[in-house]
Design a protein around this motif. Sequence first.
Motif, PDB file in Angstrom:
ATOM      1  N   ILE A 194      -1.401  -2.929 -59.250  1.00  0.00           N
ATOM      2  CA  ILE A 194      -0.647  -1.757 -59.689  1.00  0.00           C
ATOM      3  C   ILE A 194       0.818  -2.116 -59.874  1.00  0.00           C
ATOM      4  O   ILE A 194       1.438  -2.708 -58.987  1.00  0.00           O
ATOM      5  CB  ILE A 194      -0.776  -0.618 -58.659  1.00  0.00           C
ATOM      6  CG1 ILE A 194      -2.256  -0.246 -58.463  1.00  0.00           C
ATOM      7  CG2 ILE A 194       0.042   0.595 -59.072  1.00  0.00           C
ATOM      8  CD1 ILE A 194      -2.489   0.705 -57.307  1.00  0.00           C
ATOM      9  N   GLN A 195       1.358  -1.748 -61.014  1.00  0.00           N
ATOM     10  CA  GLN A 195       2.793  -1.899 -61.251  1.00  0.00           C
ATOM     11  C   GLN A 195       3.518  -0.710 -60.612  1.00  0.00           C
ATOM     12  O   GLN A 195       3.112   0.437 -60.802  1.00  0.00           O
ATOM     13  CB  GLN A 195       3.085  -1.941 -62.751  1.00  0.00           C
ATOM     14  CG  GLN A 195       4.541  -2.173 -63.095  1.00  0.00           C
ATOM     15  CD  GLN A 195       4.784  -2.126 -64.602  1.00  0.00           C
ATOM     16  OE1 GLN A 195       3.993  -1.556 -65.353  1.00  0.00           O
ATOM     17  NE2 GLN A 195       5.878  -2.727 -65.039  1.00  0.00           N
ATOM     18  N   PRO A 196       4.575  -0.942 -59.835  1.00  0.00           N
ATOM     19  CA  PRO A 196       5.279   0.177 -59.205  1.00  0.00           C
ATOM     20  C   PRO A 196       5.716   1.225 -60.227  1.00  0.00           C
ATOM     21  O   PRO A 196       6.150   0.895 -61.331  1.00  0.00           O
ATOM     22  CB  PRO A 196       6.504  -0.493 -58.558  1.00  0.00           C
ATOM     23  CG  PRO A 196       6.079  -1.899 -58.326  1.00  0.00           C
ATOM     24  CD  PRO A 196       5.173  -2.238 -59.482  1.00  0.00           C
ATOM     25  N   HIS A 197       5.571   2.484 -59.835  1.00  0.00           N
ATOM     26  CA  HIS A 197       5.923   3.598 -60.714  1.00  0.00           C
ATOM     27  C   HIS A 197       7.239   4.209 -60.239  1.00  0.00           C
ATOM     28  O   HIS A 197       7.467   4.335 -59.036  1.00  0.00           O
ATOM     29  CB  HIS A 197       4.802   4.650 -60.681  1.00  0.00           C
ATOM     30  CG  HIS A 197       4.908   5.687 -61.732  1.00  0.00           C
ATOM     31  ND1 HIS A 197       5.811   6.728 -61.660  1.00  0.00           N
ATOM     32  CD2 HIS A 197       4.240   5.857 -62.904  1.00  0.00           C
ATOM     33  CE1 HIS A 197       5.698   7.493 -62.717  1.00  0.00           C
ATOM     34  NE2 HIS A 197       4.745   6.993 -63.493  1.00  0.00           N
ATOM     35  N   PRO A 198       8.109   4.622 -61.165  1.00  0.00           N
ATOM     36  CA  PRO A 198       9.431   5.115 -60.752  1.00  0.00           C
ATOM     37  C   PRO A 198       9.457   6.533 -60.198  1.00  0.00           C
ATOM     38  O   PRO A 198      10.512   6.984 -59.734  1.00  0.00           O
ATOM     39  CB  PRO A 198      10.235   5.040 -62.058  1.00  0.00           C
ATOM     40  CG  PRO A 198       9.221   5.194 -63.144  1.00  0.00           C
ATOM     41  CD  PRO A 198       7.998   4.493 -62.631  1.00  0.00           C
ATOM     42  N   ALA A 199       8.348   7.253 -60.223  1.00  0.00           N
ATOM     43  CA  ALA A 199       8.350   8.628 -59.721  1.00  0.00           C
ATOM     44  C   ALA A 199       8.751   8.668 -58.254  1.00  0.00           C
ATOM     45  O   ALA A 199       8.321   7.834 -57.447  1.00  0.00           O
ATOM     46  CB  ALA A 199       6.969   9.253 -59.898  1.00  0.00           C
ATOM     47  N   ASN A 200       9.574   9.654 -57.899  1.00  0.00           N
ATOM     48  CA  ASN A 200       9.998   9.864 -56.509  1.00  0.00           C
ATOM     49  C   ASN A 200      10.609   8.616 -55.880  1.00  0.00           C
ATOM     50  O   ASN A 200      10.500   8.405 -54.671  1.00  0.00           O
ATOM     51  CB  ASN A 200       8.817  10.343 -55.655  1.00  0.00           C
ATOM     52  CG  ASN A 200       8.162  11.576 -56.199  1.00  0.00           C
ATOM     53  OD1 ASN A 200       8.754  12.647 -56.219  1.00  0.00           O
ATOM     54  ND2 ASN A 200       6.927  11.439 -56.676  1.00  0.00           N
ATOM     55  N   GLN A 201      11.237   7.806 -56.706  1.00  0.00           N
ATOM     56  CA  GLN A 201      11.722   6.513 -56.230  1.00  0.00           C
ATOM     57  C   GLN A 201      12.835   6.650 -55.200  1.00  0.00           C
ATOM     58  O   GLN A 201      13.658   7.551 -55.241  1.00  0.00           O
ATOM     59  CB  GLN A 201      12.213   5.671 -57.400  1.00  0.00           C
ATOM     60  CG  GLN A 201      13.371   6.266 -58.168  1.00  0.00           C
ATOM     61  CD  GLN A 201      13.777   5.387 -59.334  1.00  0.00           C
ATOM     62  OE1 GLN A 201      14.615   4.510 -59.197  1.00  0.00           O
ATOM     63  NE2 GLN A 201      13.164   5.622 -60.480  1.00  0.00           N
ATOM     64  N   LYS A 202      12.818   5.701 -54.265  1.00  0.00           N
ATOM     65  CA  LYS A 202      13.879   5.594 -53.276  1.00  0.00           C
ATOM     66  C   LYS A 202      14.966   4.662 -53.815  1.00  0.00           C
ATOM     67  O   LYS A 202      14.793   4.016 -54.850  1.00  0.00           O
ATOM     68  CB  LYS A 202      13.301   5.034 -51.972  1.00  0.00           C
ATOM     69  CG  LYS A 202      12.141   5.841 -51.412  1.00  0.00           C
ATOM     70  CD  LYS A 202      11.565   5.164 -50.198  1.00  0.00           C
ATOM     71  CE  LYS A 202      10.367   5.931 -49.654  1.00  0.00           C
ATOM     72  NZ  LYS A 202       9.751   5.272 -48.481  1.00  0.00           N
ATOM     73  N   GLU A 203      16.066   4.567 -53.081  1.00  0.00           N
ATOM     74  CA  GLU A 203      17.138   3.675 -53.502  1.00  0.00           C
ATOM     75  C   GLU A 203      16.679   2.220 -53.519  1.00  0.00           C
ATOM     76  O   GLU A 203      17.243   1.397 -54.235  1.00  0.00           O
ATOM     77  CB  GLU A 203      18.344   3.843 -52.578  1.00  0.00           C
ATOM     78  CG  GLU A 203      19.039   5.192 -52.709  1.00  0.00           C
ATOM     79  CD  GLU A 203      20.264   5.296 -51.834  1.00  0.00           C
ATOM     80  OE1 GLU A 203      20.577   4.290 -51.141  1.00  0.00           O
ATOM     81  OE2 GLU A 203      20.909   6.357 -51.826  1.00  0.00           O
ATOM     82  N   THR A 204      15.669   1.908 -52.726  1.00  0.00           N
ATOM     83  CA  THR A 204      15.175   0.532 -52.645  1.00  0.00           C
ATOM     84  C   THR A 204      14.190   0.179 -53.749  1.00  0.00           C
ATOM     85  O   THR A 204      13.773  -0.982 -53.849  1.00  0.00           O
ATOM     86  CB  THR A 204      14.490   0.314 -51.283  1.00  0.00           C
ATOM     87  OG1 THR A 204      13.556   1.388 -51.064  1.00  0.00           O
ATOM     88  CG2 THR A 204      15.505   0.293 -50.156  1.00  0.00           C
ATOM     89  N   TYR A 205      13.816   1.153 -54.577  1.00  0.00           N
ATOM     90  CA  TYR A 205      12.801   0.912 -55.604  1.00  0.00           C
ATOM     91  C   TYR A 205      13.163  -0.274 -56.501  1.00  0.00           C
ATOM     92  O   TYR A 205      12.321  -1.119 -56.814  1.00  0.00           O
ATOM     93  CB  TYR A 205      12.607   2.172 -56.453  1.00  0.00           C
ATOM     94  CG  TYR A 205      11.753   1.966 -57.687  1.00  0.00           C
ATOM     95  CD1 TYR A 205      10.361   1.952 -57.592  1.00  0.00           C
ATOM     96  CD2 TYR A 205      12.342   1.777 -58.933  1.00  0.00           C
ATOM     97  CE1 TYR A 205       9.577   1.758 -58.717  1.00  0.00           C
ATOM     98  CE2 TYR A 205      11.560   1.583 -60.062  1.00  0.00           C
ATOM     99  CZ  TYR A 205      10.184   1.573 -59.951  1.00  0.00           C
ATOM    100  OH  TYR A 205       9.417   1.371 -61.069  1.00  0.00           O
ATOM    101  N   LYS A 206      14.426  -0.338 -56.926  1.00  0.00           N
ATOM    102  CA  LYS A 206      14.853  -1.392 -57.863  1.00  0.00           C
ATOM    103  C   LYS A 206      14.696  -2.784 -57.263  1.00  0.00           C
ATOM    104  O   LYS A 206      14.608  -3.777 -57.996  1.00  0.00           O
ATOM    105  CB  LYS A 206      16.305  -1.169 -58.276  1.00  0.00           C
ATOM    106  CG  LYS A 206      17.316  -1.217 -57.153  1.00  0.00           C
ATOM    107  CD  LYS A 206      18.715  -0.947 -57.662  1.00  0.00           C
ATOM    108  CE  LYS A 206      19.761  -1.042 -56.550  1.00  0.00           C
ATOM    109  NZ  LYS A 206      19.525  -0.061 -55.473  1.00  0.00           N
TER     110      LYS A 206
END
Length: 290
Positions: free
Chosen positions: A193-205
Amino acid sequence: MIYDSERNVFYPGDSDCVLPHVMWHITDVCPLSCPYCFSPKTEQAVLPEAIDRILTIFEQLGVQKIDIGGGEPLVYQHLPMLIEKIRAQGICCTLTTSGVGRRDNLEFLPSLAPHLTRLIMSLDAYGGAHDRLRGNINAWKNVNNIVRQLDETTRRQKLRINTVATSSFEFESTFEQLAKWVDQSGVREWCLIQPHPANQKETYKDYHLSERQFEAVVQRAKQLLESEVALIVRKSSLYSDYWVLHPSGLLQKHTTGAVDGVGIDVALNDIEDITAVILSSGASAPLEEK
């Protein structure tokens, strides 16, 4: 759309259903702290007295398959009752879990698995690396304990491993070990699964993978797998085809971005209004994943 429960895929076909497939987040509660998680975190859970009405709405919409998730569904107190009601309605369902939750649900899970379309266990790295990503020292052990309790037939027919591919050191440094574990575990499928940006936290990037990076992971997995485990690829763009029912009662369509799209509260609206919103937004279901 017509659902093939054995292969767990939808095909184009003659069907008058309004919404063939729905993801049901039965709770937003989760004891984990994954820095790339794309599910909302609240204290909400589906009220038991709302279940019958929701399932009636699903029947009226022609739902053929429910993907149960969260949050973490194993923390949901009424999970066995919910599953039984879904089965009695004649709707197929899958359950996605990280293997942490209430003891009674953990004990219930192995006997439930043969009756699901798929039992989907989440593993994002190997061993202690998975625990560090999930922020829980028992995450790896719990998944392995559940897998060991399933007989060979159930593992081969029903069990899928979901792995969110990330740019983390934990994922990259243990990927070959994880692939070997999947190869030898006797499961039916491995879904990357490729990470999805929905509801992303500051650490998502810090964990996100580009299309090119994700494709490189997929190709590497294909080279590593030696058994008959089927490799499934889920790019973040696929989620734009999903409708999600949240514990609050909001039925909402996913998008490819950080903010989900149109939605309607199923607790406050009648079936005609719910149907109108779905049809105006283009209801669909994911076709076969490759």
